[in-house]
Every structure is written in structure tokens, then in C-alpha cells.
Design a protein around this motif. Structure first.
Motif, short mmCIF file in Angstrom:
data_model
loop_
_atom_site.label_atom_id
_atom_site.label_comp_id
_atom_site.label_asym_id
_atom_site.label_seq_id
_atom_site.Cartn_x
_atom_site.Cartn_y
_atom_site.Cartn_z
N ALA A 1 0.87 -1.33 -0.12
CA ALA A 1 -0.12 0.37 0.14
C ALA A 1 0.87 1.29 0.02
O ALA A 1 0.25 1.90 -0.27
CB ALA A 1 -0.89 -0.21 0.89
N SER A 2 1.70 1.61 0.38
CA SER A 2 2.72 2.21 0.67
C SER A 2 4.18 2.38 -0.81
O SER A 2 3.74 3.52 -0.63
CB SER A 2 3.81 2.39 2.03
OG SER A 2 4.61 3.46 2.18
N ARG B 1 4.74 5.85 -5.33
CA ARG B 1 4.59 5.36 -6.91
C ARG B 1 3.76 6.53 -7.54
O ARG B 1 3.49 6.93 -8.60
CB ARG B 1 5.00 3.50 -7.66
CG ARG B 1 5.96 3.55 -7.22
CD ARG B 1 6.10 2.20 -7.95
NE ARG B 1 7.66 1.76 -7.56
CZ ARG B 1 7.97 0.67 -7.69
NH1 ARG B 1 7.16 -0.21 -8.43
NH2 ARG B 1 9.36 -0.23 -7.75
N GLY B 2 2.21 5.58 -7.20
CA GLY B 2 1.24 7.00 -7.80
C GLY B 2 1.43 8.42 -7.78
O GLY B 2 0.77 9.24 -9.01
N GLU B 3 2.04 9.31 -6.59
CA GLU B 3 2.47 9.89 -6.71
C GLU B 3 3.80 10.94 -7.79
O GLU B 3 2.88 11.78 -8.29
CB GLU B 3 2.63 10.18 -5.54
CG GLU B 3 1.29 10.54 -4.16
CD GLU B 3 2.32 10.89 -2.64
OE1 GLU B 3 3.52 11.07 -2.69
OE2 GLU B 3 1.15 11.00 -2.20
N MET C 1 0.61 14.72 -14.77
CA MET C 1 -0.15 16.70 -15.27
C MET C 1 1.31 17.47 -15.17
O MET C 1 0.89 18.46 -16.21
CB MET C 1 0.23 17.11 -12.94
CG MET C 1 -0.99 16.05 -11.92
SD MET C 1 -2.60 16.59 -12.75
CE MET C 1 -2.69 18.20 -12.23
N SER C 2 2.72 17.09 -15.73
CA SER C 2 4.24 17.58 -16.30
C SER C 2 3.76 17.91 -17.59
O SER C 2 3.83 18.66 -18.56
CB SER C 2 5.11 18.16 -15.92
OG SER C 2 5.60 17.05 -16.63
N GLY C 3 3.02 16.93 -18.12
CA GLY C 3 2.90 16.54 -20.36
C GLY C 3 3.94 16.34 -20.47
O GLY C 3 4.02 16.76 -21.59
N LYS C 4 5.00 15.74 -20.10
CA LYS C 4 6.15 15.37 -19.88
C LYS C 4 6.06 13.89 -19.83
O LYS C 4 5.94 13.71 -18.67
CB LYS C 4 7.45 16.27 -19.69
CG LYS C 4 6.97 17.89 -19.73
CD LYS C 4 8.13 18.36 -19.21
CE LYS C 4 8.78 19.77 -19.69
NZ LYS C 4 9.04 20.65 -18.91
N ASN D 1 -2.85 4.51 -14.46
CA ASN D 1 -3.43 3.25 -14.69
C ASN D 1 -2.94 2.37 -12.81
O ASN D 1 -4.58 1.65 -12.50
CB ASN D 1 -4.33 3.10 -15.61
CG ASN D 1 -4.66 3.93 -16.19
OD1 ASN D 1 -5.16 5.01 -15.72
ND2 ASN D 1 -5.05 4.06 -17.50
N ILE D 2 -1.55 1.70 -12.96
CA ILE D 2 -1.53 0.94 -12.79
C ILE D 2 -1.52 1.03 -10.97
O ILE D 2 -2.40 0.97 -9.98
CB ILE D 2 -0.31 0.40 -12.37
CG1 ILE D 2 0.18 -0.18 -14.30
CG2 ILE D 2 0.54 -0.80 -11.72
CD1 ILE D 2 0.93 -0.52 -14.78
N TYR D 3 -1.40 1.88 -10.12
CA TYR D 3 -0.81 3.05 -9.28
C TYR D 3 -1.84 2.99 -8.70
O TYR D 3 -1.83 3.60 -7.28
CB TYR D 3 0.74 3.02 -8.94
CG TYR D 3 1.58 2.31 -9.43
CD1 TYR D 3 2.25 1.62 -8.83
CD2 TYR D 3 2.33 2.63 -10.18
CE1 TYR D 3 3.00 0.69 -8.83
CE2 TYR D 3 3.34 2.06 -11.34
CZ TYR D 3 4.04 1.45 -9.71
OH TYR D 3 5.64 0.38 -10.49
#
Length: 256
Positions: A96-97, A102-104, A111-114, A178-180
Motif C-alpha cells: 500500500a505504501s 509511485r502513484g504520486e 500533470m507535467s505533460g512530459k 492506472n496501475i498505481y
């Protein structure tokens, strides 16, 4: 190693399996055949689609080993000797941790689009044929790893195409996100658990780890772990097969 028992051919067999192109495969295959005809016939009985990268048609994404889950050993480090209940609990919270961290990370990338491609190849060398419409490069890396190699990137730059358009979806940031993006349910207090009805498992005292002395290894040894043992020589004649108990001068006295 079980059938041929030739340690010198082991590295050549590994090179055959890891070869990315069919010419490279044939080169190492001929070396094995010339070194040991029995080994060549033994390899011929195994379909090449099952153990080579050159003929797997991109199904393995560049992997040869089936032990890809070994990458999770770092997550479970230090908890393998815990009791089963503590082991399950630690596995749950560590996963879970890891998913949250990795999700963050991938959320920030999204969000950066790169997006980046770390092919780590440097400048392309020699001459290779590239077919962008068929996702093909003579070096074989494009077909095996599904990531544009340096030759594909150079071809895209020459034809004014975006190399990222040839990157497979599995490597893209939104796919990894989508995985994380899965959530882990919070475990309720044990007092709220439903009553358990089933078999009760008791521990085996004989399997308890020794408190003193060196622990016994439970690792399964295979033919790949075989090593050349050092040959001990008799201290006087420097020949193998003798020791102080069965040497030529055994039982000789100083008078004789």
C-alpha cells in the motif's frame, strides 16, 4: 547442465537465448553445434519461440527469465522470517505504501505533460534498416523492448515524425498511472472481524529457526549453482588423492 554437462557451453547457450536478431542467434547457434554436436541436437528439440528473444515475436517484451517477480524482493526485504500473520500484515502495508508513493510520482509526471524515453544508447552507429510503419529495426531492440531505439529516433528526426508516437502504450505515463491508481481498503479493527469458522493451523516446532549456531539454508540448489571445487594437493608430493593418512610415507618412523 543436466543433459550435456558441459560448463563451457553454458555461456554460449545464454548468448543464444539473449540474442535479439536472427543472424546473432544463428552465429551463436553454429558455435554450439561446432563445439558439441549433441548439444546442437538437444537445442533443436526445443522450439525457439519458447526460449529465445530473436524468435519470440515480441511476446516477452525483452525478458527471458520467468522470474520477473524477483523485482519485488526489495519490498519484502526483512520480513521473510516473520510469523505468517505478521508477514501478511507487513506485505499488505508495504504494498500500500509503495503504490501510494509511485502513484504520486507518476501523477506528477502526468500533470507535467512530459514523458521521457531513457534508451541510454548514445549516438547510433553502423547502418540499420528501419521500417517505422512495421515497428521494425535491424538491431532488434525496437521489436523486443517496444521502445524506439536510437536508430528509430534518428529516422523519426529525419522524416520529421514524433518518436513518442512509436512508443507502446504500456510505457506511457497514463498507463502506468492506472496501475498505481488502485486504492487499498483500510483494514478494520480485529474486534469487528466476523467470527472465523474453519480449520485451525498450528505451527511445527521442528521448523523453528535455530537460536544458536549458523541457520540451515533452505535454498534449493540446481545445476546452475554448480561450481568447480578446488583440488587439494598432498603437502609433500603436491599430488591429488593423498593426505597424511594415506600418503606414501604413512607410518614411516624417523629411524627408517
Amino acid at each position: 547442465m543436466r543433459v550435456i554437462k558441459d560448463k563451457n557451453l553454458r555461456k554460449k547457450v545464454v548468448n543464444v537465448g539473449y540474442a535479439l536478431t536472427q543472424p546473432s542467434f544463428q552465429y551463436y547457434r553454429d558455435e554450439i553445434r561446432l563445439s558439441n554436436e549433441d548439444a546442437g541436437r538437444w537445442l533443436n528439440n526445443i522450439p525457439v519461440e519458447q526460449w529465445t528473444r530473436a524468435f519470440d515475436k515480441g511476446c516477452r517484451w525483452g525478458h527471458v527469465t520467468t522470474n520477473i517477480v524477483e523485482c519485488m524482493n526489495g519490498v519484502f526485504k526483512g520480513i521473510r522470517n516473520l510469523p505468517i500473520t505478521a508477514l501478511v500484515r507487513s506485505t499488505y502495508y508495504r504494498l500500500a505504501s509503495m503504490f501510494a508513493t509511485r502513484g504520486e510520482r507518476w501523477s506528477a509526471v502526468l500533470m507535467s505533460g512530459k514523458e521521457t524515453m531513457d534508451h541510454n544508447e548514445g549516438r547510433p552507429n553502423l547502418a540499420y534498416a528501419v521500417r517505422l510503419n512495421k515497428s521494425w529495426c535491424d538491431c532488434g531492440k525496437f521489436q523486443a523492448f517496444r521502445i524506439p531505439c536510437s536508430h528509430v529516433i534518428a529516422s523519426c528526426a529525419y522524416t520529421r515524425q514524433d518518436a513518442y508516437s512509436h512508443l507502446f502504450d504500456v510505457y506511457k505515463a497514463n498507463t502506468i498511472m492506472n496501475i498505481y491508481n488502485q486504492s487499498f481498503s483500510v483494514l478494520p479493527m480485529e474486534d469487528y472481524w466476523p467470527p472465523y469458522e474453519g480449520d485451525i493451523v498450528w505451527h511445527n516446532e521442528e521448523m523453528r529457526r535455530k537460536k544458536k549456531g549458523r541457520p540451515n539454508s533452505t535454498r534449493i540448489i540446481t545445476e546452475m549453482d554448480s561450481t568447480d571445487k578446488m583440488i587439494r594437493l598432498y603437502s609433500i608430493y603436491r599430488q591429488p588423492g593423498h593426505n597424511k593418512n594415506n600418503g606414501p610415507n604413512r607410518g614411516a618412523s624417523s629411524r627408517s
